[in-house]
Design an enzyme around this catalytic site. Structure first.
Site, PDB file in Angstrom:
ATOM      1  N   CYS A   1       0.825  -1.213   0.000  1.00  0.00           N
ATOM      2  CA  CYS A   1       0.000   0.000   0.000  1.00  0.00           C
ATOM      3  C   CYS A   1       0.858   1.261   0.000  1.00  0.00           C
ATOM      4  O   CYS A   1       0.325   2.377  -0.120  1.00  0.00           O
ATOM      5  CB  CYS A   1      -0.885   0.061   1.251  1.00  0.00           C
ATOM      6  SG  CYS A   1      -1.770  -1.436   1.627  1.00  0.00           S
TER       7      CYS A   1
ATOM      8  N   HIS B   1      -6.056   2.011   5.367  1.00  0.00           N
ATOM      9  CA  HIS B   1      -6.622   1.134   4.341  1.00  0.00           C
ATOM     10  C   HIS B   1      -7.299  -0.039   5.025  1.00  0.00           C
ATOM     11  O   HIS B   1      -6.665  -0.764   5.792  1.00  0.00           O
ATOM     12  CB  HIS B   1      -5.507   0.637   3.423  1.00  0.00           C
ATOM     13  CG  HIS B   1      -5.938  -0.426   2.464  1.00  0.00           C
ATOM     14  ND1 HIS B   1      -7.126  -0.364   1.763  1.00  0.00           N
ATOM     15  CD2 HIS B   1      -5.351  -1.593   2.083  1.00  0.00           C
ATOM     16  CE1 HIS B   1      -7.240  -1.428   0.994  1.00  0.00           C
ATOM     17  NE2 HIS B   1      -6.186  -2.193   1.175  1.00  0.00           N
TER      18      HIS B   1
ATOM     19  N   HIS C   1     -10.057  -3.520   4.705  1.00  0.00           N
ATOM     20  CA  HIS C   1     -10.773  -4.495   3.881  1.00  0.00           C
ATOM     21  C   HIS C   1     -12.194  -4.696   4.416  1.00  0.00           C
ATOM     22  O   HIS C   1     -12.800  -5.723   4.136  1.00  0.00           O
ATOM     23  CB  HIS C   1     -10.021  -5.837   3.886  1.00  0.00           C
ATOM     24  CG  HIS C   1      -8.804  -5.867   3.022  1.00  0.00           C
ATOM     25  ND1 HIS C   1      -8.173  -7.043   2.690  1.00  0.00           N
ATOM     26  CD2 HIS C   1      -8.103  -4.884   2.407  1.00  0.00           C
ATOM     27  CE1 HIS C   1      -7.120  -6.781   1.919  1.00  0.00           C
ATOM     28  NE2 HIS C   1      -7.049  -5.480   1.741  1.00  0.00           N
TER      29      HIS C   1
ATOM     30  N   GLU D   1     -27.109  11.992   9.311  1.00  0.00           N
ATOM     31  CA  GLU D   1     -26.349  12.884  10.195  1.00  0.00           C
ATOM     32  C   GLU D   1     -24.851  12.614  10.182  1.00  0.00           C
ATOM     33  O   GLU D   1     -24.036  13.539  10.223  1.00  0.00           O
ATOM     34  CB  GLU D   1     -26.888  12.764  11.630  1.00  0.00           C
ATOM     35  CG  GLU D   1     -26.178  13.622  12.660  1.00  0.00           C
ATOM     36  CD  GLU D   1     -26.518  15.117  12.537  1.00  0.00           C
ATOM     37  OE1 GLU D   1     -27.413  15.463  11.743  1.00  0.00           O
ATOM     38  OE2 GLU D   1     -25.894  15.918  13.245  1.00  0.00           O
TER      39      GLU D   1
ATOM     40  N   HIS E   1     -12.450  -4.915  -2.890  1.00  0.00           N
ATOM     41  CA  HIS E   1     -11.176  -4.874  -2.188  1.00  0.00           C
ATOM     42  C   HIS E   1     -11.289  -4.164  -0.827  1.00  0.00           C
ATOM     43  O   HIS E   1     -10.996  -4.757   0.204  1.00  0.00           O
ATOM     44  CB  HIS E   1     -10.150  -4.187  -3.117  1.00  0.00           C
ATOM     45  CG  HIS E   1      -8.783  -4.032  -2.547  1.00  0.00           C
ATOM     46  ND1 HIS E   1      -7.660  -3.948  -3.322  1.00  0.00           N
ATOM     47  CD2 HIS E   1      -8.350  -3.917  -1.264  1.00  0.00           C
ATOM     48  CE1 HIS E   1      -6.591  -3.810  -2.556  1.00  0.00           C
ATOM     49  NE2 HIS E   1      -6.988  -3.791  -1.310  1.00  0.00           N
TER      50      HIS E   1
END
Lengths: 256, 256, 256, 256
Positions: A100, A118, A120, A148, A205
């Site tokens: 990443c 990140h 999943h 909201e 992903h």
């Protein structure tokens, strides 16, 4: 130092601090929390924090709830930093850098973010799958309004304040690629097309979420996951994600 | 004092106590628990406790599972307290007061509550969305009966005892407003129309729940969230929220 | 030793270590974690670790979140080990060996695994129930592709690297038997038919997952449970488990 | 003693022990665990343990995750014990005895149980609601077969061993009453009609589960909740709770 199992010729001092807010301590504690939320199951997902010109990154393939400060990579960011080819100030022995990394760097260099997460989360994946059923051309952004929790997001880079209840939150979706690093150019493309978004969904992903501070990245990531879960449940109940509710104007007693 | 990072000219003594039941300690521990329940995700929601004429309030925008006693606002309640314009005995530096404050104060002044909890629980939001699909005029109250957990609610202000299994629990729903403070007058209106309710749902937003004690506010909030979850699941299974079950009269052996 | 409640004539030294990575410490800590994930509810499921020629096995019928090192069985594995008739180097008093033992041994002897996990996860059970509705002949394997989490699995015994995003993950399903030990031959049969699989589903029962290391067995088990949950939710949303998405080829700027 | 806040004239010694397995310590730790499972939300549900002729009972209206040993009631059981009118050896000040008491006593006196757990698990409630939709005469028992977790239940009072995979688990359902104590005669009736059951469902209310030991009551309660959850999910997927799967007979190699 010996009991931290770090050799001194690897800038290990960069990840040793008694301050719980130090990135090398914060990343493991955040990742442990994310594991309990189901965001980083089976070593999936990741997290990176930028402080000044140093970037701290969780390694690849580590059980996220067991991560230690000594597992953290450190990278120096400069105007010459190539998002793909980069060298580390510190690399933990026996680990691999996160795939990443160029995506995290994109959030730092293109958006001025200080933290990128990140996940999943299967709510994120389900949202991209639901969008996919709409067919090509209608599946490139998650849009929701009049909830909201949308107020949990900033208006965008260089803009003041947060989204309002009647604003639409729009999160772009990019297609997944065989290799995570190859996502980078599509992520950057989405960042250009949606300059105010703080997140990009990756089809089948997960999601990348960033923020100007660790606090903002983390709470925006929580708010987004909340909205993804709500959206999936709305879909199951046949309730659309967009509505045309008119603002309710309160009549103040003093105005009557 | 120094290690608590509080300056002495701000009534910091109001939030320093070794008693875990002190409001300044209780609010953080409650909020941490609420975070694990998904009620205060992404800094959403809040909590306030009144003790005598002092009102303790969680700040805005803080990660609820990380809140500290030093983050708590303190307000003095008097007969002249204006729900909108008010001054604080203690304000934590660098934080903002909760936008929920006038709504908490309404529960304290109009209902004699000692604690008010505001959650963004997605079960609450889903219930208001399901009601919305019934169309205008039929979407202003959540009603459920013949579920044992209903017994977890008091009969209402100045009434003795709790609801029974055959009573209907009725929670009013108000429309959301762009600014949380603007909810106040609608909340008060709902309080007047439903004098026995201990909670008000806010469409596409969440719920406010209060109680005569912290214990009652917290357990009523739990019971209500349980009922909201059940109601959503009943909807998914096609089971109506209201039934016309007749009371079962037990025939005692001694009466035969 | 006395305070560990172990008699010395039972090789109790095999399960006493201060190293948290020792199998006798690791199995209880893993099982406690699995309990919180709902994988080993009501004493169901189990876990075994092989280190050199010693096999450590969680006992039968113990509350998995309360297991202690002194509860662990130890078996010596040799080329003559009969998967069904075996003798223990150490047997905890008052406990029964796990009925999963021959299945764990099959993973160690037939696949070179070092750890095998058996869960009763209801996502696994639901996947086998959904497959069952397809009728005989179409219910013998769970297949899913184009989900990033698939990358969490190795390519198979003696193969390098992990599955890719465009590969299909295929997990065989065997029918349940009245006695857990009788599953062994069907498990072995499935291992032969699917030589690259790291897991076998058992209809209306659960799943066995193994790995070359404890780390791999645990993270593959997490990834699989994630995929089972996603698959059930996809089914509820009418989204198929298999897709024919073409690989996205990134156009590198340097190639343009 | 003073720091435990107990007066000595109330048999407080009955609830003071350093042994974590003592009923006065075990009930609070079990209840805290049950709270995290969502079984005793909002002070609902309860738990009781019998040791010799003493019965330890969780009080009414206490937050179950915060219960203390000093909150526990103690009752002496004798052949003359009237399930409705009974006197306590120890009553905590300021608390009320549980309305479940006569139901717990029924499990101890009619079934020889040592522990009885009452949950408001919404899976249990949903199962009773699903059964209700079948109409009168078809809604009085939950029946499921061919799920491995069924093996978690004993065959019944005075019977050896546990249920098998091909046995049917049958849990009677009784109608709820306005007052919990009035359930007693219906619970006893169900116990007589289903002499082998270790649990009774209460419509729109929850479940009572017992066992010959604390271990068995707790693990049977977990297994049952697992099955209730599975049953609700099976219903949502259109999969029936009963199947006619024939036992798979393994062909042992030695028999070929």
């Amino acid at each position: 130092m010996a009991d931290q199992d770090m050799s001194n010729n690897n800038n290990d001092n960069l990840v040793v601090s008694e301050n719980p807010e130090h990135p090398a301590n914060l990343i493991p504690s955040l990742c442990a929390k994310f594991w309990t939320l189901g965001w980083v199951t089976g070593t999936g997902g990741g997290c990176s924090i930028k402080e000044d010109d140093l970037v701290y990154i969780a390694p690849s393939g580590v059980q996220k709830e067991l991560m230690k400060p000594s597992d953290i990579y450190v990278l120096k960011l400069s105007s010459q930093t190539d998002l793909r080819n980069r060298s580390y100030l510190r690399s933990p022995p026996c680990l691999k850098p996160s795939q990443c990394t160029p995506l995290f760097l994109a959030a730092f260099t293109k958006r001025g973010a200080s933290c990128c997460i990140h996940t999943h989360s299967h709510w994120a994946v389900l949202v991209t799958l639901i969008l996919e059923t709409r067919g090509p051309g209608f599946d490139k952004a998650f849009e929701i309004n009049n909830i909201e929790q949308i107020k949990g997001f900033g208006r965008g880079l260089d803009k003041k304040g947060n989204l309002g209840y009647h604003d639409m939150l729009r999160i772009p979706v990019i297609e997944n690629t065989a290799h995570e690093e190859d996502l980078t150019e599509f992520l950057e493309e989405a960042m250009e097309k949606y300059p105010d978004a703080y997140a990009v969904l990756v089809r089948r992903h997960g999601v990348y979420v960033w923020g100007e501070t660790v606090h903002k990245a983390k709470t925006q990531c929580e708010s987004l996951d909340y909205l993804f879960q709500l959206a999936v449940e709305m879909k199951q109940l046949g309730i659309p994600w967009l509505s045309d509710i008119e603002p309710t104007v309160p009549v103040r007693k003093s105005q009557q």
